[in-house]
Scaffold this active site. Structure first.
Site, PDB file in Angstrom:
ATOM      1  N   HIS A 126     -17.254 -22.890  32.628  1.00 14.74           N
ATOM      2  CA  HIS A 126     -17.524 -23.587  33.895  1.00 14.74           C
ATOM      3  C   HIS A 126     -18.067 -22.601  34.939  1.00 14.74           C
ATOM      4  O   HIS A 126     -18.979 -22.919  35.693  1.00 14.74           O
ATOM      5  CB  HIS A 126     -16.242 -24.199  34.462  1.00 14.74           C
ATOM      6  CG  HIS A 126     -15.664 -25.299  33.635  1.00 14.74           C
ATOM      7  ND1 HIS A 126     -14.489 -25.167  32.926  1.00 14.74           N
ATOM      8  CD2 HIS A 126     -16.094 -26.564  33.408  1.00 14.74           C
ATOM      9  CE1 HIS A 126     -14.227 -26.296  32.306  1.00 14.74           C
ATOM     10  NE2 HIS A 126     -15.171 -27.164  32.567  1.00 14.74           N
TER      11      HIS A 126
ATOM     12  N   GLY B 136     -23.037 -27.913  30.548  1.00 16.73           N
ATOM     13  CA  GLY B 136     -22.935 -26.983  29.418  1.00 16.73           C
ATOM     14  C   GLY B 136     -23.535 -27.574  28.152  1.00 16.73           C
ATOM     15  O   GLY B 136     -23.431 -28.774  27.908  1.00 16.73           O
TER      16      GLY B 136
ATOM     17  N   SER C  86     -11.811 -26.665  27.826  1.00 20.12           N
ATOM     18  CA  SER C  86     -10.547 -26.881  28.536  1.00 20.12           C
ATOM     19  C   SER C  86      -9.447 -27.238  27.544  1.00 20.12           C
ATOM     20  O   SER C  86      -8.263 -27.036  27.815  1.00 20.12           O
ATOM     21  CB  SER C  86     -10.701 -28.015  29.546  1.00 20.12           C
ATOM     22  OG  SER C  86     -11.749 -27.711  30.428  1.00 20.12           O
ATOM     23  N   ARG C  87      -9.837 -27.798  26.395  1.00 22.77           N
ATOM     24  CA  ARG C  87      -8.836 -28.239  25.418  1.00 22.77           C
ATOM     25  C   ARG C  87      -8.287 -27.079  24.574  1.00 22.77           C
ATOM     26  O   ARG C  87      -7.290 -27.249  23.894  1.00 22.77           O
ATOM     27  CB  ARG C  87      -9.426 -29.298  24.486  1.00 22.77           C
ATOM     28  CG  ARG C  87      -9.685 -30.621  25.175  1.00 22.77           C
ATOM     29  CD  ARG C  87     -10.094 -31.698  24.170  1.00 22.77           C
ATOM     30  NE  ARG C  87     -10.095 -33.016  24.774  1.00 22.77           N
ATOM     31  CZ  ARG C  87     -11.118 -33.546  25.428  1.00 22.77           C
ATOM     32  NH1 ARG C  87     -12.229 -32.864  25.574  1.00 22.77           N
ATOM     33  NH2 ARG C  87     -11.026 -34.764  25.945  1.00 22.77           N
TER      34      ARG C  87
END
Ligand code: PAF
Length: 285
Positions: free
Chosen positions: A35, A147, A186-187
């Site tokens: 990010h 992304g 994020s996971r």
């Protein structure tokens, strides 16, 4: 940077600072270096950057996934503080700000909403279309950065911009990887330790698969990927497809690949309870 949570205040601030072009990075939080690279790309060309942090319920087809999605606002703001400038804005709306009324719009993204992710996550891209168009209408950016890990999402957003005639330049940023090659997501923080250790096999395998195009045809490459990953305990490949980067039409034989087009090997893997996606370009030989 300023942290703003209402549409009214955000729009007032954007008008007040009078900086352009306006860059936009939509996120669902749980920020990582991937990010931050999007924010840095936007900052390099835009004197004003807006980053949104909003976990959009309409793009989750699985209630558990929505419930378990990491929410780390304080840590996110600390990370952003390090790279954002005084005039930049973090937009942290709640559901009422984004959806004052229920969003019933149905988008038609054609083939883009029928292959790969769309088959496994029905309704997902419609929800992405809803929230991204809503955010575009609120922020009115000139440039938006996404992304390339979310390869299909990027194609869907370009199609959304085309269909809705938004005057927004869409930039796709390269995938940022952990040291062992796992695509940042994020996971990743939800992966169990044993599963995390083996997750680097995903990138390793699809990278080798890309190199195989010189000597093998697509059915053999696909079998290699499926077998290599499915043999790891706890790993289950949902799909591995080789598609072009605009229409996303899966090719089943090398002879179908056209010169002048770019092709990517795209994968989704259930790693323990967590779904991971990744992709690697396949150079035509
Ligand atoms: O890629 C994401 O994080 C989300 O799908 C997006 C684009 C922020 C929309 O909710």
């Amino acid at each position: 940077m300023k942290v703003i949570s209402t549409v009214k205040e955000l729009q007032k601030e954007i008008i007040k600072v009078q900086l352009s072009p306006v860059g936009f990075v939509p996120t669902m939080g749980a920020l990582h270096n991937g990010h931050l690279s999007l924010v840095n790309s936007a900052s390099a060309v835009c004197p004003l950057v807006v980053v949104s942090i909003y976990v959009n319920p309409t793009q989750f087809n699985d209630r558990n996934d929505l419930r378990n999605y990491p929410r780390t606002l304080d840590a996110d703001l600390k990370l952003l503080e390090k790279i954002m400038r005084n005039s930049d804005i973090v937009f942290t709306p709640d559901d009422k700000e984004i959806y004052p009324e229920k969003d019933t719009r149905i988008f038609n993204f054609g083939n883009l909403d029928h292959v790969m992710e769309a088959k496994h996550r029905p309704g997902h891209f419609n929800g992405v279309g809803q929230v991204v168009s809503r955010l575009f209408d609120i922020v009115k950016p000139d440039i938006a950065v996404f992304g390339q890990k979310d390869f299909q999402q990027l194609a869907v957003i370009k199609e959304l911009v085309r269909q809705s005639d938004y005057k927004i330049k869409i930039i796709g940023n390269p995938i940022i990887r952990e040291d062992d090659g796992l695509a940042m997501s994020s996971r990743n923080r939800l992966l169990e330790p044993g599963i995390r250790e083996n997750a680097s096999a995903i990138y390793r395998t699809i990278s080798s698969a890309s190199a195989m195009i010189a000597g093998y045809d697509i059915p053999e490459i696909k079998s290699y990927v499926m077998e290599s990953i499915n043999r790891i305990p706890g790993f289950d490949v949902e799909y591995y497809d080789i598609v072009d980067d605009t229409e996303l039409v899966p090719v089943s034989l090398k002879s179908e690949m056209q010169k002048g087009k770019r092709y990517f090997g795209c994968i989704a893997v259930k790693a323990g309870n967590i779904r991971l996606i990744d992709n690697v370009e396949i150079g035509l030989v």
